[in-house]
Design an enzyme around this catalytic site. Structure first.
Site, PDB file in Angstrom:
ATOM      1  N   CYS A   4      10.644  39.461 -89.213  1.00 26.30           N
ATOM      2  CA  CYS A   4       9.421  38.771 -88.794  1.00 26.30           C
ATOM      3  C   CYS A   4       8.319  39.785 -88.586  1.00 26.30           C
ATOM      4  CB  CYS A   4       9.677  38.011 -87.495  1.00 26.30           C
ATOM      5  SG  CYS A   4       8.210  37.165 -86.856  1.00 26.30           S
ATOM      6  N   ASN A   5       7.126  39.486 -89.074  1.00 27.07           N
ATOM      7  CA  ASN A   5       5.993  40.397 -88.902  1.00 27.07           C
ATOM      8  C   ASN A   5       5.252  40.192 -87.585  1.00 27.07           C
ATOM      9  OD1 ASN A   5       5.470  42.342 -91.146  1.00 27.07           O
ATOM     10  ND2 ASN A   5       5.788  40.493 -92.366  1.00 27.07           N
ATOM     11  N   THR A   6       5.446  39.034 -86.957  1.00 34.37           N
ATOM     12  CA  THR A   6       4.784  38.791 -85.667  1.00 34.37           C
ATOM     13  C   THR A   6       5.608  39.361 -84.527  1.00 34.37           C
ATOM     14  OG1 THR A   6       4.143  36.674 -86.643  1.00 34.37           O
ATOM     15  CG2 THR A   6       3.592  37.029 -84.341  1.00 34.37           C
ATOM     16  N   ALA A   7       6.940  39.367 -84.699  1.00 32.16           N
ATOM     17  CA  ALA A   7       7.838  39.852 -83.652  1.00 32.16           C
ATOM     18  C   ALA A   7       7.626  41.331 -83.369  1.00 32.16           C
ATOM     19  CB  ALA A   7       9.290  39.604 -84.043  1.00 32.16           C
ATOM     20  N   THR A  42      -1.773  37.695 -91.863  1.00 34.55           N
ATOM     21  CA  THR A  42      -2.531  36.682 -91.125  1.00 34.55           C
ATOM     22  C   THR A  42      -3.626  37.366 -90.294  1.00 34.55           C
ATOM     23  OG1 THR A  42      -1.051  36.873 -89.233  1.00 34.55           O
ATOM     24  CG2 THR A  42      -0.507  35.192 -90.868  1.00 34.55           C
ATOM     25  N   ASP A  88       7.432  30.022 -78.790  1.00 33.24           N
ATOM     26  CA  ASP A  88       6.450  30.254 -79.857  1.00 33.24           C
ATOM     27  C   ASP A  88       5.719  31.586 -79.647  1.00 33.24           C
ATOM     28  OD1 ASP A  88       4.149  30.249 -81.500  1.00 33.24           O
ATOM     29  OD2 ASP A  88       4.261  28.073 -81.639  1.00 33.24           O
ATOM     30  N   ARG A  89       5.972  32.537 -80.559  1.00 33.75           N
ATOM     31  CA  ARG A  89       5.394  33.880 -80.376  1.00 33.75           C
ATOM     32  C   ARG A  89       3.903  33.892 -80.648  1.00 33.75           C
ATOM     33  NH1 ARG A  89       7.892  31.641 -84.839  1.00 33.75           N
ATOM     34  NH2 ARG A  89       7.411  32.708 -86.763  1.00 33.75           N
ATOM     35  N   THR A  90       3.451  33.035 -81.567  1.00 33.11           N
ATOM     36  CA  THR A  90       2.014  33.039 -81.870  1.00 33.11           C
ATOM     37  C   THR A  90       1.230  32.443 -80.706  1.00 33.11           C
ATOM     38  OG1 THR A  90       2.541  32.836 -84.219  1.00 33.11           O
ATOM     39  CG2 THR A  90       0.288  32.335 -83.562  1.00 33.11           C
ATOM     40  N   CYS A 125       3.417  39.539 -94.351  1.00 32.74           N
ATOM     41  CA  CYS A 125       3.550  38.170 -93.854  1.00 32.74           C
ATOM     42  C   CYS A 125       4.659  37.499 -94.658  1.00 32.74           C
ATOM     43  CB  CYS A 125       2.227  37.436 -94.040  1.00 32.74           C
ATOM     44  SG  CYS A 125       2.324  35.674 -93.727  1.00 32.74           S
ATOM     45  N   LYS A 167       3.158  27.484 -96.289  1.00 41.79           N
ATOM     46  CA  LYS A 167       3.671  26.789 -95.105  1.00 41.79           C
ATOM     47  C   LYS A 167       3.647  25.275 -95.306  1.00 41.79           C
ATOM     48  CE  LYS A 167       2.625  29.983 -91.275  1.00 41.79           C
ATOM     49  NZ  LYS A 167       3.843  30.206 -90.480  1.00 41.79           N
TER      50      LYS A 167
END
Lengths: 238, 238
Positions: free
Chosen positions: A88-91, A132, A52-54, A201, A172
């Site tokens: 992915c924007n979090t990656a 986010t 889980d990256r978050t 996002c 989501k």
């Protein structure tokens, strides 16, 4: 156009798995193709079990997804991928770790989105960011915008709260989000001086498509990455 | 459920590329998951440039897609796939060539669909087939149904013409198809004695989802393959 045999595009996905499938669909949608063989060859690692990256970025887990994603990138390279896209924007937080693991190019969703905003609005000086809390706090979009000579604009707290609600309680959770709420967030950033608004996002990309939003100054990060994926592979945009 | 790390499901796709993306979406839809990490790891070769299988099967091309698909299967096996699913009803013609190229199992969409029909309707004796002219002529579904003790039932010519029109002038052309036409084809097969009706064509799977058809005796080949993919990977169905 035809992708050259044995040189597929590499998609490092699974983060999340639904965003990866949506991204593949957008690559197909954006490709000018009249038959199956006109589409890009894609080698896709839809690696859902990546840590889980978050949770890692928020300090709730000490298991970094970075080394796993670096391994995946190496595997795509070995399998013959000519370049890699990470939908992915979090990656983005692991972009350097992934890129340094391979000798093939790794596209940056942030670079592509900022470039797409500049292409969409000639003479752009300020750009809004809908994302986010985590992406805003990481400031990746802020930094890339500034490096491109743009002033980043983010929502006031009360609007940002509604952006988070659209993402988490809406998309989501599989619940409908009214067009008015989306439009209000965009209008808020325009009123604060943004000449273009970036959807940074995945859930906002999906929402934009669901609501059939088609405004030239609203720039979708996944679409920007998908379009660049098509052209970099030698394809024509529809 | 969590897929074991480094043992992804292999998807040999690209035939066509849109069916592959739709299949991946159905695997996600059918998986009982509450977070990204609950989904299956999937290694996907969305190989759009595979030589045209229909042209080859109709004798309009002598470039067989079989050896390319066998190579793709080997590549998925080398990359660590634990088994392979091929989301295509036409590729069934190359099933043996693909299966003999690797030591891991290759699921058969035909076997899974016939089994799903038998599971859906206890005591089933006759099963209808909605498919393209090509699939009907190849008789793959007929043979598997007979081997399972079922009498295959196909539409009369005039209805089969409308099935082809729903597939080619409707779904493939991006045009809407009215629910009445779909229902009429199913009712026709029921009237001819079919205790269940198999949708043995990707476009009919997409149409069924678009029309929100939810009847226990209508069995979708792509969903049957997707469900088996989930359970074979150790996942739980939603």
């Amino acid at each position: 156009m035809r992708n050259e045999r044995n040189e597929p595009v590499g998609i490092l996905g699974g983060i999340g798995p639904m965003a990866t499938v949506y991204f593949m669909q957008r690559v197909l949608d954006l490709t000018d193709a009249s038959r199956d063989q006109d589409h890009l060859d894609m080698l896709v690692w839809n690696h859902a079990s990546i840590p889980d990256r978050t949770a890692y970025l928020l300090g709730d887990s000490d298991e970094s997804p970075g080394p796993v994603m670096a391994d995946d990138a190496r595997q795509l390279e070995r399998a013959g991928a000519r370049f890699i896209a990470v939908p992915c924007n979090t990656a983005v937080a692991f972009q350097d770790e992934i890129a340094s693991a391979v000798d093939i190019p790794v596209l940056s969703i942030v670079d592509e989105t900022v470039a797409a905003a500049q292409a969409a609005v000639p003479g752009l000086t300020s750009v809004g960011i809908l994302a986010t809390d985590g992406t805003l706090r990481a400031e990746t979009y802020h930094r890339t915008a500034r490096a491109a000579g743009l002033t980043p604009v983010v929502p006031d707290d009360v609007v940002q709260k509604d952006v988070m609600s659209m993402i988490y309680d809406g998309v989501k959770a599989g619940m409908p989000v009214e067009r008015d709420r989306f439009d209000a967030a965009v209008a808020h950033l325009r009123a604060k001086g943004a000449g273009a608004v970036m959807l940074a996002c995945t859930e906002l990309s999906i929402l934009k498509t669901d609501l059939a939003v088609d405004e030239p100054d609203v720039v979708d990060s996944l679409d920007a990455l998908a379009a660049r994926t098509v052209t970099m592979a030698g394809g024509r945009l529809r």
